[in-house]
Design an enzyme around this catalytic site. Structure first.
Site, PDB file in Angstrom:
ATOM      1  N   PRO A 214      51.261  54.033  40.762  1.00 32.67           N
ATOM      2  CA  PRO A 214      51.730  54.965  42.409  1.00 32.67           C
ATOM      3  C   PRO A 214      52.411  56.501  41.863  1.00 32.67           C
ATOM      4  O   PRO A 214      52.095  57.691  42.064  1.00 32.67           O
ATOM      5  CB  PRO A 214      52.948  54.515  42.940  1.00 32.67           C
ATOM      6  CG  PRO A 214      52.114  52.919  43.040  1.00 32.67           C
ATOM      7  CD  PRO A 214      52.675  53.102  41.131  1.00 32.67           C
TER       8      PRO A 214
ATOM      9  N   ASN B 243      40.782  45.370  45.516  1.00 30.83           N
ATOM     10  CA  ASN B 243      40.654  45.300  46.557  1.00 30.83           C
ATOM     11  C   ASN B 243      41.968  45.196  47.443  1.00 30.83           C
ATOM     12  O   ASN B 243      42.393  45.916  48.488  1.00 30.83           O
ATOM     13  CB  ASN B 243      39.736  44.483  47.231  1.00 30.83           C
ATOM     14  CG  ASN B 243      38.761  44.602  47.117  1.00 30.83           C
ATOM     15  OD1 ASN B 243      37.738  45.263  46.537  1.00 30.83           O
ATOM     16  ND2 ASN B 243      37.575  43.100  47.009  1.00 30.83           N
TER      17      ASN B 243
ATOM     18  N   TYR C 196      37.321  37.213  48.523  1.00 34.88           N
ATOM     19  CA  TYR C 196      36.660  38.755  49.092  1.00 34.88           C
ATOM     20  C   TYR C 196      37.520  39.315  50.424  1.00 34.88           C
ATOM     21  O   TYR C 196      37.766  40.136  50.100  1.00 34.88           O
ATOM     22  CB  TYR C 196      35.104  38.977  48.635  1.00 34.88           C
ATOM     23  CG  TYR C 196      35.042  39.787  48.976  1.00 34.88           C
ATOM     24  CD1 TYR C 196      34.618  40.969  48.402  1.00 34.88           C
ATOM     25  CD2 TYR C 196      34.247  40.252  50.415  1.00 34.88           C
ATOM     26  CE1 TYR C 196      34.538  42.549  48.489  1.00 34.88           C
ATOM     27  CE2 TYR C 196      33.918  41.206  51.163  1.00 34.88           C
ATOM     28  CZ  TYR C 196      33.759  42.552  49.982  1.00 34.88           C
ATOM     29  OH  TYR C 196      32.909  43.702  50.161  1.00 34.88           O
TER      30      TYR C 196
ATOM     31  N   LYS D  92      39.777  42.145  50.663  1.00 32.09           N
ATOM     32  CA  LYS D  92      39.870  43.360  51.408  1.00 32.09           C
ATOM     33  C   LYS D  92      40.433  43.600  52.548  1.00 32.09           C
ATOM     34  O   LYS D  92      40.615  44.381  53.336  1.00 32.09           O
ATOM     35  CB  LYS D  92      38.215  42.840  51.955  1.00 32.09           C
ATOM     36  CG  LYS D  92      37.432  43.580  50.789  1.00 32.09           C
ATOM     37  CD  LYS D  92      36.904  44.749  50.182  1.00 32.09           C
ATOM     38  CE  LYS D  92      36.496  45.645  51.162  1.00 32.09           C
ATOM     39  NZ  LYS D  92      36.832  46.919  50.351  1.00 32.09           N
TER      40      LYS D  92
END
Length: 300
Positions: free
Chosen positions: A48, A81, A131, A135
């Site tokens: 970050p 993701n 997945y 997400k």
């Protein structure tokens, strides 16, 4: 206006960047792992603090995050993701807290839904595999960030540049390889599932509208075709565009586990229409034509 598009050389990112560059008085910067990127960023590994320094130098008025992974193992999916959007939000809070963030999510976050029902943004999220789960984690990171942010929860995009990790791109590649061989055979999984297909260009237009909309936006907006079509229709249209002369065999076991668990997927796109003035403008036929044309193989 300075807009940073992360993942600008990817499938949807390339479409988004192209649409944004058409806006007057806008400078679009590309961010990603590509050597051609204006800003070298890998959200899967960036810290970050380091990302905040890059963002402070770029000073974007808006950021569109198109970076994401559709294939790979659970670790890869989580890094890109889930971790990626979380790191991005942390960096934006430090370096550009006033910038608008538009993040591309996925209708896979909903998981199995009732056949015949168009799901709204308030529907339960029960992703069927890694997945959709990763997400969804990315969506939560964005919506809980406190930033001026919205998630565009995209249906099944179809169009030029579709990757082979998704069915449209994979079938297009198989058809290109098959050529005009009348004895060719495409062995696919069960194609009876219904999906909400949306043109990649319509996704890009939604992103553009979200970037430029006045005032705050809802935390999540569905971006889809607003209608469910059998996957078989997509394959048939692609085969017709390719002039395919062989056989398509539904082997029954060749599809993904996620697809087997989600027989119906359709999004209610009313909120996007009311908030952004957005509705899809391209038919599935047009999306398939654009996908096949991008394969660079003349129609037979």
């Amino acid at each position: 206006m300075h807009i940073l598009v992360l993942g600008n050389t990817g499938y949807l990112g390339a479409h988004v960047a192209e649409h944004l560059r058409a806006l007057p008085d806008v400078r679009v910067l590309g961010g990603g792992r590509s050597p051609a990127a204006d800003i070298s960023i890998d959200l899967a590994t960036a810290r970050p603090r380091d990302l905040a320094a890059l963002l402070a130098e770029a000073a974007p008025d808006a950021v569109v995050n198109c970076a994401g992974a559709t294939g790979g193992d659970a670790v890869t999916l989580a890094e890109v993701n889930a971790r990626g959007p979380a790191v991005l939000c942390a960096a934006l809070r430090v370096a550009a807290p006033g910038a608008r963030l538009v993040h591309l999510g996925s209708a896979a976050e909903y998981g199995p839904t009732e056949p015949g029902v168009r799901v709204t943004e308030s529907a339960a999220t029960r992703p069927a595999g890694p997945y959709g789960a990763t997400k969804l984690a990315g969506t939560v990171a964005v919506t809980a960030s406190g930033l001026d942010a919205t998630v565009l929860r995209v249906g099944n995009p179809v169009g030029a540049g579709a990757p082979p990790t998704g069915l449209p791109g994979r079938v297009a590649r198989l058809l290109a390889d098959a050529g005009d061989d009348p004895d060719a055979e495409l062995r696919l999984g069960d194609l009876s599932a219904h999906r909400d297909f949306v043109d990649a260009r319509d996704v890009a237009r939604a992103a553009r509208l979200a970037v430029t909309a006045a005032g705050p936006l809802p935390p999540v907006l569905n971006i889809g075709g607003g209608d469910a079509r059998p996957v078989r229709d997509l394959v048939r249209l692609l085969a017709e565009a390719a002039g395919f002369r062989g056989r398509i065999v539904e082997a029954g076991s060749g599809g993904s586990a996620r697809s087997a668990q989600v027989s119906w997927q359709c999004s209610d796109i009313t909120a996007a229409r009311d908030t952004l003035g957005w509705t899809p403008t391209h038919t599935l036929d047009a999306s398939v034509a654009a996908l096949w044309a991008a394969e660079g193989v003349p129609a037979r």
